[in-house]
Design a protein around this motif. Structure first.
Motif, PDB file in Angstrom:
ATOM      1  N   GLY A   1       0.834  -1.194   0.000  1.00 51.84           N
ATOM      2  CA  GLY A   1       0.000   0.000   0.000  1.00 51.84           C
ATOM      3  C   GLY A   1       0.865   1.239   0.000  1.00 51.84           C
TER       4      GLY A   1
ATOM      5  N   ALA B   1       0.355   4.250   0.496  1.00 50.96           N
ATOM      6  CA  ALA B   1       0.120   5.284   1.491  1.00 50.96           C
ATOM      7  C   ALA B   1       0.591   4.889   2.883  1.00 50.96           C
ATOM      8  CB  ALA B   1      -1.363   5.630   1.546  1.00 50.96           C
ATOM      9  N   SER B   2       1.158   3.690   2.999  1.00 51.42           N
ATOM     10  CA  SER B   2       1.567   3.206   4.319  1.00 51.42           C
ATOM     11  C   SER B   2       2.765   3.960   4.855  1.00 51.42           C
ATOM     12  CB  SER B   2       1.893   1.713   4.240  1.00 51.42           C
ATOM     13  OG  SER B   2       2.503   1.279   5.426  1.00 51.42           O
TER      14      SER B   2
ATOM     15  N   THR C   1      -4.749   2.540  -3.917  1.00 50.62           N
ATOM     16  CA  THR C   1      -3.718   2.769  -2.909  1.00 50.62           C
ATOM     17  C   THR C   1      -2.329   2.474  -3.429  1.00 50.62           C
ATOM     18  OG1 THR C   1      -4.056   0.521  -2.078  1.00 50.62           O
ATOM     19  CG2 THR C   1      -5.288   2.284  -1.016  1.00 50.62           C
TER      20      THR C   1
ATOM     21  N   VAL D   1      -0.929   5.831  -5.104  1.00 53.96           N
ATOM     22  CA  VAL D   1      -1.185   7.164  -4.582  1.00 53.96           C
ATOM     23  C   VAL D   1       0.058   8.048  -4.642  1.00 53.96           C
ATOM     24  CG1 VAL D   1      -0.789   6.372  -2.210  1.00 53.96           C
ATOM     25  CG2 VAL D   1      -2.053   8.474  -2.612  1.00 53.96           C
TER      26      VAL D   1
END
Length: 624
Positions: A190, A192-193, A213, A216
């Protein structure tokens, strides 16, 4: 080169400059004063002042930027019938293909033919002559080697490389000391992690909808560059003599080489937007595209010699990423061609191979991976882009017994307990992940199985030593000649980070480390009977378990008789692996002590003895 020119009668007009990229300020620390001296000499004519005027020099720099871009990017179309291609996460095969196309494009766009610059470095991660053809693999298993309470969390990772037996150009085996090169673009998960280093970078970027995600971060970069994230783009190498300020203008006569690709794929395959920090040249470029006068002034200051230290504190010291830079400088909109030229490239990560093809086969590679995580001077936590997903279990998918392969459970001879302290942090969702990975030759030649060896390793530096011993064990079990191997392993605590403890116990029990080849002495004055080495061929050192700190260098001194018994043999070798700093030098001084105490040498003779080992390639240091 400098000395050769002097011998040919050349006269130096400025002192020799030697830069060190390992310096906290990078090579700029030496480059800035050297350039100041150079410009002073070159401007010694009456038409030039000794020192350039700051405003004029900055204006010239800003104006020259537009004429130096080596790439052109043309936005072709937004996705319509290609929705599936741009909205689905790309495979590692797709991303590697894009990266290799861009590498070829970079070659075509280079100011000079880069074939003249290649030196055949084995571990720079860029020279195709030093490594096999493109290769892929699958993460077959991961198991923890340390407890949750260990200072550094380390995992044993096994990679099953694709069988390329039909490809004659591919690797058929690997040697002890070789590395596995892993491209990290498919490991981010992901995007955005926070675990991948994106931090606050996804905040405050307008109201544009982000419906995925995995992309992003790439979408943020593309929107800031004026590119539709769902568009296809054509990337070209531009002739700098014809390129104008508008890098997006159609200029067919300036195109040398070109390829089309989804914009998201281009960013994910080529740019490191979430781990590496931009360098000063990027700040200089970004200043030209800053709408805010204050931001432009700040960026020009970062790019100047006067702002070098502040630029380092802002960028490298904090490991501030490209995404965080865009957050900090909201008026900056660097066009994509300039990002491709000046932003950090996504680079492969190199891991020392901890297995032996003799024991484990040519298509199985073991790695000893320590999670890279640290705090910056301002207290922000940072994590490695590649090591983190290899060793971290996401909270959204806790590992269960069903996540773990039956073969792995059988091989370990025990059931996996997800509550076990040494299994609780392992990234079991990493098992089965597809990787772009290939074997590259190591920087040094490690001793062969017939050479007596003193191996000293700390932490994950155990990987190449494990490879040495594992290969010798396979030959030992086949009744082939194997020389003695004296191993010193250092870590902090026996109960927290004693890596491969069970394996070392088995090796000692089987007698592999003692070997079955008696060898011969180095010096004629010595008897041919070197005697039996002690059963204590493996010495673990736990620096924090006692009242006083004790390191591998102390253990070498304490066991000087056994160490010298190996060193005095013909073709004896020394292998030192671990982190840089004091350890390699401390080990060297301990070996000098051994030679003096047990070998009857004085200090100068002992150092000369070790230098001769080094000169013939039998003193190997692999430190990072």
């Amino acid at each position: 080169l400098h000395r050769r020119l002097e011998r040919l009668g050349a006269t130096s007009v400025v002192a020799l400059g030697l830069g060190d990229d390992q310096h906290p300020a990078g090579y700029d620390y030496a480059l800035d004063p050297w350039l100041a001296g150079l410009w002073k000499v070159l401007r010694s004519d009456d038409d030039f002042s000794d020192e350039p005027r700051r405003d004029d020099s900055r204006q010239q720099t800003s104006d020259s930027v537009s004429d130096a871009c080596r790439f052109a990017v043309f936005q072709e179309t937004a996705a319509s019938r290609f929705d599936e291609a741009v909205d689905a996460p790309p495979s590692v095969e797709t991303l590697l293909e894009v990266a290799e196309k861009f590498d070829a494009l970079t070659e075509a766009a280079a100011p000079i033919d880069r074939r003249w610059l290649k030196r055949g470095s084995a571990t720079n991660g860029n020279d195709d002559s030093s490594r096999g053809s493109s290769s892929f693999g699958v993460a077959a298993s991961v198991r923890a080697l340390t407890s949750d309470t260990a200072v550094a969390r380390t995992a044993h990772v096994e990679i099953a490389l694709d069988d390329k037996s039909d490809d004659k150009s591919a690797h058929s085996s690997y040697d002890v000391g070789d590395c596995l090169e892993v491209m990290p673009f498919a490991l981010c998960g992901g995007a955005a992690s926070e675990a991948t280093g994106y931090g606050k970078s996804a905040d405050g970027f307008g109201d544009a909808e982000i419906d995925t995600t995995w992309c992003v971060g790439a979408d943020i970069v593309l929107r800031r560059s004026g590119i539709d994230p769902r568009a296809f783009v054509r990337v070209a190498a531009a002739d700098s003599s014809r390129t104008t300020k508008n890098s997006f203008a159609s200029a067919p006569d300036s195109v040398k080489k070109t390829f089309a690709v989804p914009a998201r794929h281009l960013v994910l395959a080529c740019l490191d937007i979430a781990s590496a920090s931009p360098r000063r040249h990027f700040y200089e470029t970004a200043a030209r595209f800053a709408a805010s006068a204050a931001e432009k002034e700040r960026l020009l200051y970062f790019a100047s010699p006067e702002g070098r230290d502040d630029a380092r504190k802002y960028g490298a010291s904090e490991r501030r990423t490209l995404l965080e830079f865009l957050d900090d400088f909201p008026s900056v909109a660097v066009p994509l061609p300039w990002l491709l030229q000046t932003a950090p490239r996504l680079k492969p990560r190199l891991f020392s191979i901890a297995s032996s093809f003799v024991r484990d086969g040519p298509n199985t590679v073991h790695l000893t991976v320590t999670r890279a995580e640290w705090h910056t001077p301002y207290g922000r936590q940072r994590r490695g882009l590649c090591s983190t997903p290899m060793t971290t279990r996401p909270p959204t998918r806790p590992p269960t017994v069903s996540n773990i392969g039956a073969d792995e459970k059988k091989r370990e001879g025990r059931d996996f307990d997800v509550t076990n302290e040494k299994e609780s942090f392992v990234a079991q969702n990493f098992v089965g992940a597809r990787l772009a990975a290939r074997v590259v030759k190591g920087a040094s030649a490690f001793p062969d199985d017939a050479q007596p060896a003193v191996c000293v390793c700390t932490g994950s530096g155990v990987a190449p030593v494990r490879a040495i011993v594992r290969q010798r064990d396979a030959r030992f079990m086949a009744n082939q000649a194997v020389a003695p191997t004296l191993v010193f392993f250092g870590c902090r605590h026996r109960g927290r980070d004693f890596l491969y403890a069970d394996e070392w116990a088995d090796l000692v029990r089987r007698g592999t480390l003692r070997g079955n080849d008696s060898g011969a002495c180095v010096e004629d004055a010595m008897t041919n009977d070197v005697g039996d080495t002690s059963d204590n061929m493996f010495t673990p050192v736990f620096s924090r378990d006692g009242e006083r700190k004790r390191y591998v260098s102390h253990a070498l001194r304490d066991d000087s008789r056994n160490v010298w018994d190996v060193l005095r043999r013909e073709r004896a070798a020394v292998v030192v692996c671990g982190s840089t700093g004091a350890m390699p030098e401390d080990v060297h001084e301990a070996l000098v002590f051994v030679c003096v105490r047990e070998g009857g040498m004085d200090d100068a003779q002992a150092r000369a003895f070790l230098r001769r080992m080094d000169a013939r390639g039998d003193y190997v240091v692999e430190a990072w």
